[in-house]
Write an enzyme that holds these catalytic residues in place. Structure first.
Site, PDB file in Angstrom:
ATOM      1  N   LYS A 138       0.809  -1.230   0.000  1.00 50.36           N
ATOM      2  CA  LYS A 138       0.000   0.000   0.000  1.00 50.36           C
ATOM      3  C   LYS A 138       0.840   1.277   0.000  1.00 50.36           C
ATOM      4  O   LYS A 138       0.459   2.270  -0.615  1.00 50.36           O
ATOM      5  CB  LYS A 138      -0.966  -0.005   1.196  1.00 50.36           C
ATOM      6  CG  LYS A 138      -2.089  -1.020   1.050  1.00 50.36           C
ATOM      7  CD  LYS A 138      -3.110  -0.901   2.170  1.00 50.36           C
ATOM      8  CE  LYS A 138      -4.204  -1.939   2.010  1.00 50.36           C
ATOM      9  NZ  LYS A 138      -5.273  -1.804   3.013  1.00 50.36           N
ATOM     10  N   GLY A 148      -2.681   0.869  16.900  1.00 51.72           N
ATOM     11  CA  GLY A 148      -1.874   0.746  15.692  1.00 51.72           C
ATOM     12  C   GLY A 148      -1.515   2.106  15.130  1.00 51.72           C
ATOM     13  O   GLY A 148      -2.145   3.126  15.476  1.00 51.72           O
ATOM     14  N   ALA A 149      -0.493   2.129  14.290  1.00 54.92           N
ATOM     15  CA  ALA A 149      -0.066   3.395  13.675  1.00 54.92           C
ATOM     16  C   ALA A 149       0.419   3.165  12.247  1.00 54.92           C
ATOM     17  O   ALA A 149       1.164   3.975  11.702  1.00 54.92           O
ATOM     18  CB  ALA A 149       1.027   4.051  14.518  1.00 54.92           C
ATOM     19  N   ASN A 201       0.066   2.779  20.187  1.00 57.41           N
ATOM     20  CA  ASN A 201       0.878   1.884  19.352  1.00 57.41           C
ATOM     21  C   ASN A 201       2.021   1.303  20.150  1.00 57.41           C
ATOM     22  O   ASN A 201       2.539   1.912  21.093  1.00 57.41           O
ATOM     23  CB  ASN A 201       1.416   2.633  18.123  1.00 57.41           C
ATOM     24  CG  ASN A 201       1.869   1.674  17.043  1.00 57.41           C
ATOM     25  OD1 ASN A 201       1.207   0.676  16.761  1.00 57.41           O
ATOM     26  ND2 ASN A 201       3.016   1.949  16.428  1.00 57.41           N
ATOM     27  N   GLY A 260      -0.677   2.118   8.048  1.00 54.61           N
ATOM     28  CA  GLY A 260      -1.561   2.748   7.072  1.00 54.61           C
ATOM     29  C   GLY A 260      -3.031   2.620   7.447  1.00 54.61           C
ATOM     30  O   GLY A 260      -3.807   3.557   7.250  1.00 54.61           O
ATOM     31  N   ALA A 261      -3.405   1.473   7.997  1.00 51.05           N
ATOM     32  CA  ALA A 261      -4.812   1.261   8.341  1.00 51.05           C
ATOM     33  C   ALA A 261      -5.241   2.196   9.466  1.00 51.05           C
ATOM     34  O   ALA A 261      -6.333   2.774   9.437  1.00 51.05           O
ATOM     35  CB  ALA A 261      -5.031  -0.197   8.750  1.00 51.05           C
TER      36      ALA A 261
HETATM   37  P1  NAP Z   1       1.072  -2.109   9.033  1.00 51.64           P
HETATM   38  O1  NAP Z   1       1.326  -0.817   8.332  1.00 51.64           O
HETATM   39  O2  NAP Z   1       2.029  -3.234   8.855  1.00 51.64           O
HETATM   40  O3  NAP Z   1       0.932  -1.780  10.592  1.00 51.64           O
HETATM   41  C1  NAP Z   1       0.801  -2.811  11.514  1.00 51.64           C
HETATM   42  C2  NAP Z   1       0.500  -2.229  12.885  1.00 51.64           C
HETATM   43  O4  NAP Z   1       0.274  -3.330  13.765  1.00 51.64           O
HETATM   44  C3  NAP Z   1       1.618  -1.400  13.490  1.00 51.64           C
HETATM   45  O5  NAP Z   1       1.056  -0.343  14.212  1.00 51.64           O
HETATM   46  C4  NAP Z   1       2.319  -2.412  14.409  1.00 51.64           C
HETATM   47  O6  NAP Z   1       2.967  -1.794  15.514  1.00 51.64           O
HETATM   48  C5  NAP Z   1       1.122  -3.194  14.910  1.00 51.64           C
HETATM   49  N1  NAP Z   1       1.418  -4.537  15.383  1.00 51.64           N
HETATM   50  C6  NAP Z   1       1.734  -5.634  14.644  1.00 51.64           C
HETATM   51  N2  NAP Z   1       1.873  -6.705  15.429  1.00 51.64           N
HETATM   52  C7  NAP Z   1       1.671  -6.291  16.720  1.00 51.64           C
HETATM   53  C8  NAP Z   1       1.690  -6.936  17.968  1.00 51.64           C
HETATM   54  N3  NAP Z   1       1.950  -8.234  18.068  1.00 51.64           N
HETATM   55  N4  NAP Z   1       1.422  -6.204  19.074  1.00 51.64           N
HETATM   56  C9  NAP Z   1       1.143  -4.890  18.978  1.00 51.64           C
HETATM   57  N5  NAP Z   1       1.109  -4.206  17.796  1.00 51.64           N
HETATM   58  C10 NAP Z   1       1.378  -4.910  16.688  1.00 51.64           C
HETATM   59  O7  NAP Z   1      -0.354  -2.713   8.624  1.00 51.64           O
HETATM   60  P2  NAP Z   1      -1.668  -1.941   8.120  1.00 51.64           P
HETATM   61  O8  NAP Z   1      -1.635  -1.847   6.634  1.00 51.64           O
HETATM   62  O9  NAP Z   1      -1.817  -0.699   8.927  1.00 51.64           O
HETATM   63  O10 NAP Z   1      -2.809  -3.004   8.468  1.00 51.64           O
HETATM   64  C11 NAP Z   1      -3.120  -3.350   9.815  1.00 51.64           C
HETATM   65  C12 NAP Z   1      -4.181  -4.445   9.830  1.00 51.64           C
HETATM   66  O11 NAP Z   1      -5.420  -3.949   9.317  1.00 51.64           O
HETATM   67  C13 NAP Z   1      -3.822  -5.663   8.967  1.00 51.64           C
HETATM   68  O12 NAP Z   1      -4.167  -6.836   9.664  1.00 51.64           O
HETATM   69  C14 NAP Z   1      -4.691  -5.482   7.740  1.00 51.64           C
HETATM   70  O13 NAP Z   1      -4.987  -6.727   7.111  1.00 51.64           O
HETATM   71  C15 NAP Z   1      -5.929  -4.867   8.369  1.00 51.64           C
HETATM   72  N6  NAP Z   1      -6.754  -4.141   7.389  1.00 51.64           N
HETATM   73  C16 NAP Z   1      -8.032  -4.579   7.197  1.00 51.64           C
HETATM   74  C17 NAP Z   1      -8.835  -3.910   6.306  1.00 51.64           C
HETATM   75  C18 NAP Z   1     -10.249  -4.385   6.100  1.00 51.64           C
HETATM   76  O14 NAP Z   1     -10.857  -3.995   5.099  1.00 51.64           O
HETATM   77  N7  NAP Z   1     -10.817  -5.162   7.001  1.00 51.64           N
HETATM   78  C19 NAP Z   1      -8.353  -2.809   5.599  1.00 51.64           C
HETATM   79  C20 NAP Z   1      -7.040  -2.376   5.843  1.00 51.64           C
HETATM   80  C21 NAP Z   1      -6.246  -3.063   6.739  1.00 51.64           C
HETATM   81  P3  NAP Z   1       4.466  -1.216  15.383  1.00 51.64           P
HETATM   82  O15 NAP Z   1       4.349   0.123  14.721  1.00 51.64           O
HETATM   83  O16 NAP Z   1       4.940  -1.161  16.772  1.00 51.64           O
HETATM   84  O17 NAP Z   1       5.216  -2.217  14.528  1.00 51.64           O
END
Ligand code: NAP
Length: 283
Positions: free
Chosen positions: A72, A135-136, A159, A138-139
């Protein structure tokens, strides 16, 4: 069975892995019901090949792409024009290939999130109370931007890596504050919604250890993860009697404006894409 002709409009979804994406199920069901000469396909692309793949589609031989993990951010950087909401999210889940060769990047995840709340928590008012987002990435950015645009004035980002949350808060302005997960007890006080926008809770990974019970009894709890559909986070919230919103509703909510961008019309009403997706998830 979709009939492919010489005029079939092609769109799709790119990610890695992609084989279990629900998006082809949603879009192809809508295409069939609308009787449109279109098809929506999954593209498995490696990170090394992503830029060349996207560049090769300039000109519109493929109408557009949904973009998912891990592309993304890269997708946004490859675009010539970026919508305001994609800029705020610093991530694109939609690329549209224009006839003049330009690429437009958009982000419909925030719209999907608000649509999911409207559908599954109909009384919820985004501006009525603070919103906590875990979280921080893209989502989370997209969620914070969407809630700001819906009138929220107090968005609390929690976060694991606090500096990343602080950067998000600084980018989005005074309505957004950053906190560590350890402060959750205090930060959850008085919130109207709590959203998990981390990838914790995905099948096979441990859920987040946060005190959901510190939210008010009426707080709506949402998880963007939809595999499993009822994550440990949502199960705990339900156990506490909190109203919940699931990630599948968000996925469907972001797919609707994506379909409009690719095929030029709204998906037809009356197609139960949620049931189709649940069936594909084995539910
Ligand atoms: P990303 O940019 O990789 O960010 C991941 C986030 O999760 C970061 O804030 C990370 O913290 C945190 N994280 C990961 N593992 C963790 C853990 N074990 N404990 C605490 N924090 C943790 O991902 P993203 O694109 O924002 O997406 C996040 C989630 O939303 C994904 O699962 C994605 O599939 C989902 N999503 C769903 C939809 C939907 O339509 N349902 C749409 C968009 C996204 P750090 O910064 O500390 O690493």
């Amino acid at each position: 069975m979709t009939r492919i002709t010489g005029a079939t409009k092609v769109a799709g979804v790119v990610g890695q892995p992609i084989a279990h994406s629900m998006s082809p199920i949603l879009h192809n069901a809508w295409l069939a019901a609308a009787g449109l000469d279109g098809v929506y396909v999954p593209f498995a692309v490696t990170p090394e090949a992503f830029a060349a793949f996207v560049g090769g589609l300039r000109g519109g031989s493929v109408a557009g792409l949904n973009v998912t993990v891990p592309f993304k951010t890269q997708a946004l950087a490859l675009a010539d024009t970026v919508t305001e909401r994609a800029r705020l999210a610093q991530a694109a889940n939609v690329l549209v290939f224009q006839a003049d060769g330009a690429i437009l990047a958009d982000n419909t995840d925030g719209l999907g999130l608000l649509a999911a709340f409207a559908e599954q928590a109909p009384g919820f008012e985004p501006a009525a109370a603070p919103v906590a987002i875990l979280g921080a990435g893209g989502a989370a950015r997209g969620a914070a931007a969407a809630f700001l645009s819906a009138g929220a004035t107090d968005i609390r980002i929690l976060n694991r890596t606090v500096a990343r949350g602080q950067e998000l808060a600084a980018d989005l302005g005074p309505g957004v504050t950053a906190h560590g997960l350890a402060q959750a007890d205090k930060v959850f006080e008085g919130v109207g919604a709590l959203i998990n926008a981390t990838s914790a809770g995905l099948s096979g990974s441990a859920g987040l250890d946060v005190p959901i019970s510190a939210t008010p009894a009426t707080a709506v709890v949402m998880d963007m993860v939809y595999k499993p559909l009822i994550t440990p986070f949502l199960a705990e919230a339900r156990g506490l009697g909190r109203p919940t919103v699931d990630g599948l509703a968000m996925l469907i909510g972001q797919a609707i404006p994506s379909f409009e961008a690719f095929y030029g019309q709204t998906p037809p009403a009356g197609v139960d894409v949620r049931s189709l997706a649940k069936q594909a998830l084995g539910l």
